[in-house]
Write a protein that holds these residues in place. Structure first.
Motif, short mmCIF file in Angstrom:
data_model
loop_
_atom_site.label_atom_id
_atom_site.label_comp_id
_atom_site.label_asym_id
_atom_site.label_seq_id
_atom_site.Cartn_x
_atom_site.Cartn_y
_atom_site.Cartn_z
N LEU A 177 0.81 -1.22 0.00
CA LEU A 177 0.00 0.00 0.00
C LEU A 177 0.84 1.27 0.00
O LEU A 177 0.47 2.26 -0.61
N SER A 178 1.95 1.25 0.70
CA SER A 178 2.77 2.46 0.85
C SER A 178 4.13 2.08 1.40
O SER A 178 4.33 0.98 1.92
N SER A 179 5.08 3.01 1.27
CA SER A 179 6.41 2.81 1.84
C SER A 179 6.62 3.62 3.11
O SER A 179 7.67 3.52 3.75
N GLU A 180 5.62 4.43 3.47
CA GLU A 180 5.79 5.25 4.66
C GLU A 180 4.45 5.66 5.25
O GLU A 180 3.43 5.74 4.55
N LEU A 181 4.47 5.88 6.55
CA LEU A 181 3.35 6.44 7.30
C LEU A 181 3.95 7.08 8.55
O LEU A 181 4.89 6.53 9.14
N PRO A 182 3.42 8.21 8.99
CA PRO A 182 3.91 8.81 10.23
C PRO A 182 3.30 8.10 11.44
O PRO A 182 2.13 8.31 11.78
N ILE A 183 4.06 7.23 12.09
CA ILE A 183 3.56 6.45 13.20
C ILE A 183 4.43 6.63 14.43
O ILE A 183 5.60 7.02 14.34
N ASP A 184 3.84 6.34 15.58
CA ASP A 184 4.55 6.38 16.85
C ASP A 184 3.97 5.28 17.73
O ASP A 184 2.78 4.95 17.63
N LEU A 185 4.79 4.72 18.60
CA LEU A 185 4.35 3.63 19.46
C LEU A 185 4.59 3.97 20.93
O LEU A 185 5.62 4.56 21.28
N TYR A 186 3.65 3.57 21.77
CA TYR A 186 3.81 3.70 23.21
C TYR A 186 3.49 2.36 23.87
O TYR A 186 2.51 1.71 23.53
N TYR A 187 4.35 1.96 24.80
CA TYR A 187 4.25 0.66 25.43
C TYR A 187 3.53 0.77 26.77
O TYR A 187 3.84 1.64 27.59
#
Length: 318
Positions: A177-187
């Motif tokens: 679908l894409s090579s990039e997305l602005p993502i962030d993760l929190y545990y």
């Protein structure tokens, strides 16, 4: 399959990205599409041929030593043992396998999937087989389902192909679908094993089977809308889809107070367009879409970006 063609003077290096689920948790097991992506934290596996039939493994999960023709069981290395069991008739000799990971197995970045893809790919290289992504995926899914009893293979597909993908677990079809997305993760600080979460959901679904089936269909509809949004580069719509899917995860009873605090804390940040649980739930990570800025205080941030590449294999002189 051919016998081993890599000689004892060569070393196989494999790099595999970790992965996260964006949408499709739970419903992917019921013929609905999933959306996932590879992330730029990598599992690296090095394989050397030995003159004996011994298997020697070095890993953060602990050492493993056995004989290729009489493999000892190991809870920590159960995926590795299953893979070796399937290849031992083909391998001409034993192996030294060194495993190094840029992410902990306690955080939901698909460590088991990544090491499975890495070792399947390494053994294919050892035996002179090409880097065939679909065949690596198929073999890896067989291994995971043999060990766990079930598993969609979504994390495996993301690690094999890289980028942002749509995945059909029934056919193992992967769409980039894409090579990039602005993502962030929190545990969240804790993680419930996926098999335990699935067992709990299955137990609850017996009480309201029609409702849960309807939830899975709704989840599928939201995932399809998200796929359309990603292809159109409509991040605002993707964020809405993530927020709706979070509500469906809550309805499935796999949300909790800590995850809710992270989700709503992230959504309150001006640069965040959507936030939801990433994975089966009852702990682990929350994924945010957009720029979280300085971040959310009080919770562990895991900085990741989409990895545009999937599994890669190289052969070097020792």
């Amino acid at each position: 399959m051919p016998d081993s063609v890599i000689n004892t003077g060569q070393v196989v290096h494999v790099s595999v990205p970790g992965s996260i689920m964006l949408l499709g948790e739970h419903s992917v097991l019921y013929s609905q599409p999933a959306v996932a992506c590879a992330v730029d934290r990598y599992m690296r596996v090095q394989v050397e041929l030995l003159t004996s039939r011994d298997i020697v493994v070095e890993s953060a999960l602990g050492p493993y030593c056995s004989h290729l023709d009489n493999l000892q069981e190991s809870i920590s290395h159960r995926f590795l043992v299953e893979i070796l069991r399937r290849w031992r008739e083909t391998l001409a000799c034993g192996l030294k396998i060194s495993i190094a990971s840029e992410f902990s197995h306690t955080v939901g970045l698909g460590s088991s999937a990544a090491v499975t893809v890495a070792l399947v790919s390494a053994l294919r290289a050892v035996c002179g087989l090409p880097l065939d992504q679909q065949e690596i995926l198929r073999s890896s899914v067989e291994v995971v389902r043999a060990v766990q009893g079930r598993g969609s293979g979504t994390d495996l597909a993301a690690s094999v192909y890289g980028g942002v993908i749509a995945f059909d677990a029934d056919t193992l079809q992967v769409r980039r679908l894409s090579s990039e997305l602005p993502i962030d993760l929190y545990y969240a600080g804790y993680k419930t094993p996926t098999t335990d979460v699935l067992a709990r959901v299955a137990e609850e679904s017996v009480r309201v089977p029609g409702v849960v089936d309807a939830l899975y269909r709704l989840m599928g509809d939201v995932s399809r809308e998200a796929i359309t949004a990603i292809k159109a580069d409509d991040l605002s719509q993707l964020g809405r889809c993530m927020n709706v899917y979070q509500g469906l995860m809550d309805a499935l009873n796999v949300n909790d107070a800590v995850l809710s605090a992270i989700v709503y804390g992230l959504r309150a940040l001006p640069g965040v367009m959507g936030a939801k649980i990433s994975g089966s739930g009852l702990g682990d990570c929350v994924c945010a879409l957009g720029d979280a800025g300085a971040g959310l205080s009080g919770f562990e941030r895991i900085p990741v970006s989409v990895s545009p590449v999937g599994v890669s294999v190289d052969v070097f002189p020792r």
